[in-house]
Write a protein that holds these residues in place. Structure first.
Motif, PDB file in Angstrom:
ATOM      1  N   THR A  97       0.827  -1.204   0.000  1.00  0.00           N
ATOM      2  CA  THR A  97       0.000   0.000   0.000  1.00  0.00           C
ATOM      3  C   THR A  97       0.866   1.261   0.000  1.00  0.00           C
ATOM      4  OG1 THR A  97      -1.738  -1.165   1.213  1.00  0.00           O
ATOM      5  CG2 THR A  97      -1.808   1.240   1.258  1.00  0.00           C
ATOM      6  N   TYR A  98       1.936   1.214   0.762  1.00  0.00           N
ATOM      7  CA  TYR A  98       2.836   2.371   0.852  1.00  0.00           C
ATOM      8  C   TYR A  98       3.398   2.725  -0.526  1.00  0.00           C
ATOM      9  CZ  TYR A  98       7.086   5.029   1.810  1.00  0.00           C
ATOM     10  OH  TYR A  98       8.070   5.987   1.791  1.00  0.00           O
ATOM     11  N   LEU A 101       0.901   4.152  -2.993  1.00  0.00           N
ATOM     12  CA  LEU A 101       0.636   5.574  -2.755  1.00  0.00           C
ATOM     13  C   LEU A 101       1.772   6.438  -3.278  1.00  0.00           C
ATOM     14  CD1 LEU A 101      -0.839   5.305   0.858  1.00  0.00           C
ATOM     15  CD2 LEU A 101      -2.094   5.895  -1.238  1.00  0.00           C
ATOM     16  N   ALA A 104       1.515   6.744  -6.945  1.00  0.00           N
ATOM     17  CA  ALA A 104       0.449   7.688  -7.313  1.00  0.00           C
ATOM     18  C   ALA A 104       0.765   9.108  -6.857  1.00  0.00           C
ATOM     19  CB  ALA A 104      -0.871   7.227  -6.713  1.00  0.00           C
ATOM     20  N   LYS A 105       1.953   9.305  -6.271  1.00  0.00           N
ATOM     21  CA  LYS A 105       2.414  10.595  -5.756  1.00  0.00           C
ATOM     22  C   LYS A 105       1.497  11.143  -4.658  1.00  0.00           C
ATOM     23  CE  LYS A 105       4.932  11.824  -9.966  1.00  0.00           C
ATOM     24  NZ  LYS A 105       6.245  11.467  -9.372  1.00  0.00           N
ATOM     25  N   LYS A 106       0.938  10.240  -3.876  1.00  0.00           N
ATOM     26  CA  LYS A 106       0.145  10.607  -2.695  1.00  0.00           C
ATOM     27  C   LYS A 106       1.060  10.465  -1.465  1.00  0.00           C
ATOM     28  CE  LYS A 106      -4.214   9.110  -4.776  1.00  0.00           C
ATOM     29  NZ  LYS A 106      -5.416   8.235  -4.656  1.00  0.00           N
ATOM     30  N   PHE A 107       2.000  11.375  -1.377  1.00  0.00           N
ATOM     31  CA  PHE A 107       3.075  11.239  -0.404  1.00  0.00           C
ATOM     32  C   PHE A 107       2.598  11.426   1.032  1.00  0.00           C
ATOM     33  CE2 PHE A 107       5.070  12.754  -4.385  1.00  0.00           C
ATOM     34  CZ  PHE A 107       5.823  11.630  -4.665  1.00  0.00           C
ATOM     35  N   ALA A 108       1.621  12.291   1.282  1.00  0.00           N
ATOM     36  CA  ALA A 108       1.129  12.500   2.645  1.00  0.00           C
ATOM     37  C   ALA A 108       0.475  11.229   3.185  1.00  0.00           C
ATOM     38  CB  ALA A 108       0.132  13.672   2.672  1.00  0.00           C
ATOM     39  N   GLN A 109      -0.337  10.574   2.350  1.00  0.00           N
ATOM     40  CA  GLN A 109      -0.980   9.329   2.781  1.00  0.00           C
ATOM     41  C   GLN A 109       0.062   8.224   2.970  1.00  0.00           C
ATOM     42  OE1 GLN A 109      -4.565   8.259   0.532  1.00  0.00           O
ATOM     43  NE2 GLN A 109      -4.623  10.358  -0.267  1.00  0.00           N
ATOM     44  N   ALA A 110       1.063   8.204   2.116  1.00  0.00           N
ATOM     45  CA  ALA A 110       2.122   7.202   2.249  1.00  0.00           C
ATOM     46  C   ALA A 110       2.894   7.422   3.538  1.00  0.00           C
ATOM     47  CB  ALA A 110       3.056   7.273   1.054  1.00  0.00           C
ATOM     48  N   ALA A 125       9.472  12.698  -3.600  1.00  0.00           N
ATOM     49  CA  ALA A 125       8.709  13.562  -4.496  1.00  0.00           C
ATOM     50  C   ALA A 125       9.513  13.981  -5.723  1.00  0.00           C
ATOM     51  CB  ALA A 125       8.223  14.800  -3.740  1.00  0.00           C
TER      52      ALA A 125
END
Length: 201
Positions: A97-98, A101, A104-110, A125
């Motif tokens: 999952t990490y 994320l 998908a460049k969803k770094f805050a959620q990762a 990033a």
């Protein structure tokens, strides 16, 4: 007396004519016999065998090529099926999952998957692309009320300069053991450490 002589002469003439008639009959019989009578003493010719047709035999079918053995991956990929979230496989799913994320460049959620160790999360990033192949986790180990597990990973992608990279990494995860007073959040797997990724510059 003259009459007796005539009779005797006639009788002699009749006798002398009989062999001639017999010879003539024999001659007629010889002429009536078939002209081409095979000599029984001559050898009987044996007919030559009939010629055998020139038959071309079909070529034998080539033997099938042996099937090459299936290539085995260097590591066993982590299972995709439903698993216990507290098991080592559950930790590997957190790693999947990490990196999904990050991809998908969803770094805050990762970064939230790091828990209290979020300050150690690498900054990814700057990468143009960042992917990871997650492999089967190792065995869990306990220490001071916590459980740890390591998950091998192959990271790959493209740096900020457009250079392709590929690097093996090891992700370490931790969760609190099921002890009284622990929260559900503490009993979940959290990332505590990842080997230093390649520089994006």
């Amino acid at each position: 007396m003259k009459r007796i002589l005539l009779l005797a002469t006639a009788a002699l003439g009749a006798c002398s004519n009989q062999p001639a008639a017999t010879n003539q009959a024999n001659a007629t019989t010889d002429q009536a016999a078939p002209a081409n009578v095979a000599d029984p003493a001559a050898p009987v010719p044996i007919p030559a065998p009939a010629p055998v047709a020139n038959v071309t035999m079909p070529a034998p079918a080539p033997a099938p090529a042996p099937t090459p053995p299936a290539a085995k991956p260097d590591r066993e990929v982590v299972s995709e099926g439903p698993i216990d979230s507290k098991s080592a496989q559950g930790a590997a799913q957190v790693v999947q999952t990490y990196f999904a994320l990050v991809e998908a460049k969803k770094f805050a959620q990762a970064k939230a998957l790091w828990g209290s160790s979020a300050s150690l999360a690498p900054n990814l990033a700057s990468y143009r692309e960042y992917h990871a192949e997650v492999y089967k986790p190792g065995d869990t180990e306990g220490a001071a009320g916590s459980i740890y597990v390591t998950v091998p990973v192959k990271a790959y992608g493209v740096t900020g300069k457009g250079e392709k990279f590929e690097e093996p990494q090891v992700v370490t995860l931790r969760r609190v053991n099921d002890v009284d007073g622990s929260t559900a959040e503490q009993r979940r797997w959290h990332i505590t450490r990842i080997d230093t990724p390649p520089s994006p510059h």
